[in-house]
Scaffold this motif. Structure first.
Motif: not given
Length: 160
Positions: A37-54
């Motif tokens: 958020q501080q360094c790459l505010s233009e980027i949308t991060p999408i989190r996956a918590v495990c390999p299957q979700e990714a």
């Protein structure tokens, strides 16, 4: 001062930029998210918590090229390194353009075998996780400079 060509390339790198962050540790995710958020505010991060979700995200995005992440940041231990290696191999075996997305491997391990294997399996970079939030900020400022302001990321288009 950046040239006009550099400015166009940087603008293209940031265009609809998403980063898939595959991280199972909630505390590390909070650091990553805040630093992004501080360094790459233009980027949308999408989190996956495990390999299957990714893999589910990546398969869902196959028919929506605007959803393809520009970079994947992957923890090695998901929860163990075997799962991390398997996921990296699966990503690199996916069809174009997914196999072309740079994968930055993050790990608490600084073991030389882990580092060599990451590159052997197709990781674009290997970073040892920092201990402090300031360390995370430094990493993401460097990631911004390198991955979005220096390199030319390939245009990712879905191939039928």
């Amino acid at each position: 001062m950046k040239s006009f060509h550099d400015q166009v390339r940087i603008k293209e790198n940031f265009k609809r930029a998403k980063v898939l962050v595959i991280e199972d540790n909630d505390d590390h995710w909070l650091f990553i998210k805040r630093a992004m958020q501080q360094c790459l505010s233009e980027i949308t991060p999408i989190r996956a918590v495990c390999p299957q979700e990714a893999l589910t995200f990546l398969h869902e995005w196959q028919h929506q090229e605007w959803e393809i992440p520009k970079v994947i940041i992957q923890d090695l231990y998901l929860p163990n390194r075997t799962a991390g290696w398997q996921l990296l191999r699966q990503i690199k075996q996916m069809p174009i353009p997914f196999c072309q997305v740079p994968v930055i491997m993050l790990s608490s391990s600084n073991d030389s075998n882990d580092i060599m294997e990451a590159y052997a399996f197709g990781a674009s970079s290997y970073l040892v996780k920092p201990i402090t939030f300031d360390g995370w900020l430094t990493y993401f400022l460097e990631l911004r400079t390198y991955w979005w302001e220096t390199v030319s990321l390939p245009p990712l288009h879905y191939v039928l």
